[in-house]
Design a protein around this motif. Structure first.
Motif, short mmCIF file in Angstrom:
data_model
loop_
_atom_site.label_atom_id
_atom_site.label_comp_id
_atom_site.label_asym_id
_atom_site.label_seq_id
_atom_site.Cartn_x
_atom_site.Cartn_y
_atom_site.Cartn_z
N THR A 277 25.07 -2.20 58.19
CA THR A 277 26.01 -3.02 58.84
C THR A 277 26.57 -3.64 59.67
OG1 THR A 277 27.58 -0.84 57.74
CG2 THR A 277 28.95 -2.39 58.98
N LEU A 278 25.61 -2.63 61.08
CA LEU A 278 25.18 -4.06 62.40
C LEU A 278 24.54 -5.04 62.22
CD1 LEU A 278 25.71 -1.88 64.41
CD2 LEU A 278 27.53 -2.63 64.17
N GLU A 279 23.31 -5.26 61.15
CA GLU A 279 22.42 -6.00 61.39
C GLU A 279 22.76 -6.74 60.17
OE1 GLU A 279 19.99 -6.82 63.69
OE2 GLU A 279 20.38 -5.26 64.52
N SER A 280 24.12 -6.46 59.15
CA SER A 280 24.03 -7.73 58.61
C SER A 280 25.32 -8.72 58.76
CB SER A 280 25.15 -6.65 57.02
OG SER A 280 24.12 -5.94 56.81
N LEU A 281 26.37 -8.79 60.64
CA LEU A 281 26.80 -9.10 60.81
C LEU A 281 25.95 -10.69 60.89
CD1 LEU A 281 28.58 -6.47 62.93
CD2 LEU A 281 29.24 -7.37 60.72
N PRO A 282 25.40 -10.91 61.41
CA PRO A 282 24.36 -11.80 62.01
C PRO A 282 24.33 -13.49 61.03
CG PRO A 282 23.49 -10.56 63.03
CD PRO A 282 24.19 -9.17 62.55
N PRO A 305 19.16 -12.23 56.10
CA PRO A 305 18.60 -11.66 57.64
C PRO A 305 17.54 -12.37 58.26
CG PRO A 305 19.65 -10.19 56.60
CD PRO A 305 19.49 -10.54 55.66
N TYR A 306 16.26 -12.34 57.13
CA TYR A 306 15.12 -13.09 57.68
C TYR A 306 14.94 -14.62 57.78
CZ TYR A 306 13.22 -8.34 56.26
OH TYR A 306 12.71 -6.72 56.23
N ASP A 307 16.31 -15.44 57.38
CA ASP A 307 16.11 -16.48 56.81
C ASP A 307 16.54 -17.55 58.89
OD1 ASP A 307 14.40 -16.71 54.77
OD2 ASP A 307 16.41 -16.76 53.59
N LEU A 308 17.26 -16.87 59.54
CA LEU A 308 18.35 -16.96 60.46
C LEU A 308 17.31 -17.55 61.31
CD1 LEU A 308 21.13 -13.78 60.88
CD2 LEU A 308 20.79 -16.51 59.54
N PRO A 309 17.96 -18.50 62.18
CA PRO A 309 16.65 -18.87 63.19
C PRO A 309 16.56 -17.73 64.02
CG PRO A 309 18.58 -20.56 62.38
CD PRO A 309 18.97 -19.29 61.97
N TYR A 312 19.08 -17.52 67.43
CA TYR A 312 19.85 -17.60 66.99
C TYR A 312 20.40 -15.35 67.37
CZ TYR A 312 24.64 -16.78 64.71
OH TYR A 312 26.41 -16.85 64.82
N THR A 313 21.06 -15.37 68.72
CA THR A 313 21.59 -14.26 68.96
C THR A 313 22.24 -13.43 68.35
OG1 THR A 313 22.36 -15.19 70.76
CG2 THR A 313 20.33 -15.53 71.11
N GLY A 314 22.49 -11.67 68.84
CA GLY A 314 23.18 -11.58 68.87
C GLY A 314 24.54 -11.44 69.26
N ALA A 315 24.96 -11.69 70.48
CA ALA A 315 25.79 -12.00 71.69
C ALA A 315 26.52 -13.67 70.66
CB ALA A 315 25.07 -12.44 72.68
N GLU A 316 25.45 -14.38 70.10
CA GLU A 316 26.39 -15.14 69.30
C GLU A 316 26.95 -15.38 68.01
OE1 GLU A 316 23.68 -19.09 69.93
OE2 GLU A 316 22.24 -18.08 69.57
N ALA A 317 26.30 -14.30 67.55
CA ALA A 317 26.66 -14.41 66.68
C ALA A 317 28.51 -13.22 66.40
CB ALA A 317 25.89 -12.78 65.30
N LEU A 318 28.10 -11.85 67.60
CA LEU A 318 28.95 -11.51 67.39
C LEU A 318 30.50 -12.26 68.44
CD1 LEU A 318 28.13 -8.50 69.40
CD2 LEU A 318 28.48 -8.52 67.41
N ASP A 319 29.97 -13.20 68.78
CA ASP A 319 30.73 -14.31 69.33
C ASP A 319 31.68 -15.33 68.14
OD1 ASP A 319 30.66 -13.49 71.91
OD2 ASP A 319 29.49 -15.30 72.56
N ASP A 320 30.82 -15.52 67.17
CA ASP A 320 31.07 -16.37 65.59
C ASP A 320 32.06 -15.63 65.05
OD1 ASP A 320 29.90 -18.92 66.81
OD2 ASP A 320 27.92 -18.27 65.09
N GLY A 345 9.10 -8.48 59.64
CA GLY A 345 9.22 -9.04 61.11
C GLY A 345 10.30 -9.23 60.99
N PHE A 346 11.36 -7.75 60.41
CA PHE A 346 13.07 -7.77 60.66
C PHE A 346 13.46 -7.98 62.19
CE2 PHE A 346 17.06 -6.55 61.07
CZ PHE A 346 17.61 -6.97 59.97
N GLU A 347 14.38 -8.98 62.87
CA GLU A 347 14.53 -8.96 63.64
C GLU A 347 15.93 -8.31 64.35
OE1 GLU A 347 15.92 -12.10 67.67
OE2 GLU A 347 15.16 -12.72 66.16
N PHE A 348 16.24 -7.49 64.82
CA PHE A 348 16.89 -6.54 64.90
C PHE A 348 17.66 -7.75 66.26
CE2 PHE A 348 14.24 -3.47 63.04
CZ PHE A 348 15.28 -2.44 62.50
N ARG A 349 19.19 -7.96 65.79
CA ARG A 349 20.05 -8.84 66.86
C ARG A 349 20.91 -7.92 67.52
NH1 ARG A 349 17.71 -12.10 63.19
NH2 ARG A 349 17.68 -14.48 64.43
N VAL A 350 21.23 -6.89 67.11
CA VAL A 350 22.55 -5.63 67.40
C VAL A 350 22.33 -4.54 67.97
CG1 VAL A 350 25.01 -5.10 67.12
CG2 VAL A 350 23.99 -7.31 66.11
#
Length: 402
Positions: A277-282, A305-309, A312-320, A345-350
């Protein structure tokens, strides 16, 4: 971009006797494997508050398992088991459970070969009156059938399931559900009906453990992701990148998004469903940034999620996401996800830390653990197998911290 995951690299020998068939008498008495950036230690689950770093925000999945298995019979007497997976008419869980008289569900049918046509039924007594539930296949599929239910009782479909249904414990337990499963195959914080499998990492928590952790300064938030039967589907492809992930529906409130933002960097996901759930948010947030809308009617794609820049940070994603909900006057976001979290190479942003049980060999859940531990899953599982840990839904727990 081509992706390849050889499932033979994620196989291990799981002896039958290591599968926990029943829960322990006390939820929090289970063992806890502590993995901290490669170092492994062993504690009791009740010690979780002493193990996690101070100030963590733990995220629970508050979904509730429904009594989704109904045993019915043909007029000939043939036994037909109907396993309700997902509502179709009405299409959302809340309205489907509130339906009276008739509803349509996607189901898995046991003994389907005996149900060629006509209705199956179950008769029962309620408040001194004889009542009837009938089911007919409205549309046949390869694996799932669309089943229309009709009933005489002045009760909602949710009330009927509670009265007639059985808890759908995992098939690998090799037994029928028993009275103990009605309470122990639910988390103590389960609230929102809709799952056909429990978010089992949370089964270890007790009100006492949660209260003690609150006293130590831990915070708690909840999301809802309804766990589908697809969680039990094996990966049949030699290359898991060809495995089609199932869709699961989730919901998160604006208040929880704000809490995540305030404690970003100290977020502990309880269970793989909370991680998903949390890593789908970005991915949804990136849709807002690039297109103005999360397009929530479209599930987050398996590889999205693998195609996001990378920038692009978790903080930006939650703000958006929070900004979008505020502008639209919404207090929550409802969406769905098909993401596969794998060691590609999955990036955990949250998510910072993960509390999770021990998963089946060659499963997508094991791929998630491998992704988080950067491939170091095998020493963890070797330790668990060598030190008497119990595996799968009713088994012991682990906390993974990078």
């Amino acid at each position: 971009m081509e992706r390849h995951i050889l499932m033979e690299d994620y196989a291990y020998e799981l002896p039958e006797e290591r599968i926990a068939r029943f829960p322990l008498e006390e939820r929090s008495a289970s063992k806890l494997l502590v993995w901290r950036a490669g170092a492994i230690a062993e504690r009791r689950f009740a010690d979780l508050g002493e193990v996690l770093p101070e100030g963590q925000l733990l995220v629970f999945n508050n979904t509730k398992v429904i009594r989704a298995r109904i045993v019915m019979h043909k007029p000939s007497g043939a036994r037909i088991e109907v396993f309700c997976l997902e509502p179709r008419e009405p299409a959302d869980y809340e309205r489907a459970f509130a339906a009276r008289g008739e509803c349509l569900w996607s189901c898995i049918v046991g003994n389907l070969k005996k149900w060629k046509e006509g209705a199956v039924r179950i008769r029962f007594t309620l408040d001194g009156r004889e009542e009837l539930v009938e089911a007919e296949i409205a549309e046949r599929g390869a694996r799932e059938q669309l089943v229309r239910f009709r009933w005489t009782a002045d009760r909602t479909f949710g009330e009927l399931l509670e009265h007639l249904g059985r808890i759908p414990i995992p098939p690998y337990l090799g037994r029928e559900s028993e009275e103990i499963d009605n309470t122990r195959y639910q988390t103590v914080y389960s609230k929102i009906e809709g799952s056909v499998a429990a978010p089992t990492a949370g089964l270890h928590f007790t009100p006492e453990v949660i209260a003690a952790m609150r006293c130590r300064g831990f915070a708690f938030e909840e999301v809802t992701l309804h766990v589908g039967a697809g969680t039990f589907l094996p990966v049949k492809e030699a290359d898991a990148a060809r495995h089609a992930m199932h869709t699961e529906h989730f919901e998160i409130t604006l208040a929880t998004l704000r809490a995540l933002r305030a404690r970003l960097g100290a977020v502990t996901a309880v269970g793989t469903t909370s991680v998903r759930t949390l890593e789908s948010l970005p991915a949804l947030a990136w849709r807002i940034r690039t297109g103005g809308t999360p397009d929530a009617a479209r599930a987050v794609g398996q590889w999205e999620p693998y195609d996001l820049p990378a920038s692009y940070t978790g903080a930006e994603a939650l703000d958006d996401l929070a900004g979008y909900l505020e502008r639209e006057g919404m207090d929550r976001l409802k969406a769905s996800t098909q993401i596969m979290i794998a060691p590609l190479g999955f990036e955990f942003r949250v998510v910072r830390n993960i509390v999770t049980n021990f998963h089946q060999p060659s499963s997508t859940l094991l791929l998630l653990v491998a992704a988080y531990t950067r491939g170091a899953w095998r020493p963890i599982y070797d330790y668990a197998l060598g030190h008497g840990f119990r595996f799968l839904s009713y088994g012991d727990s682990s906390v993974l911290m990078r």
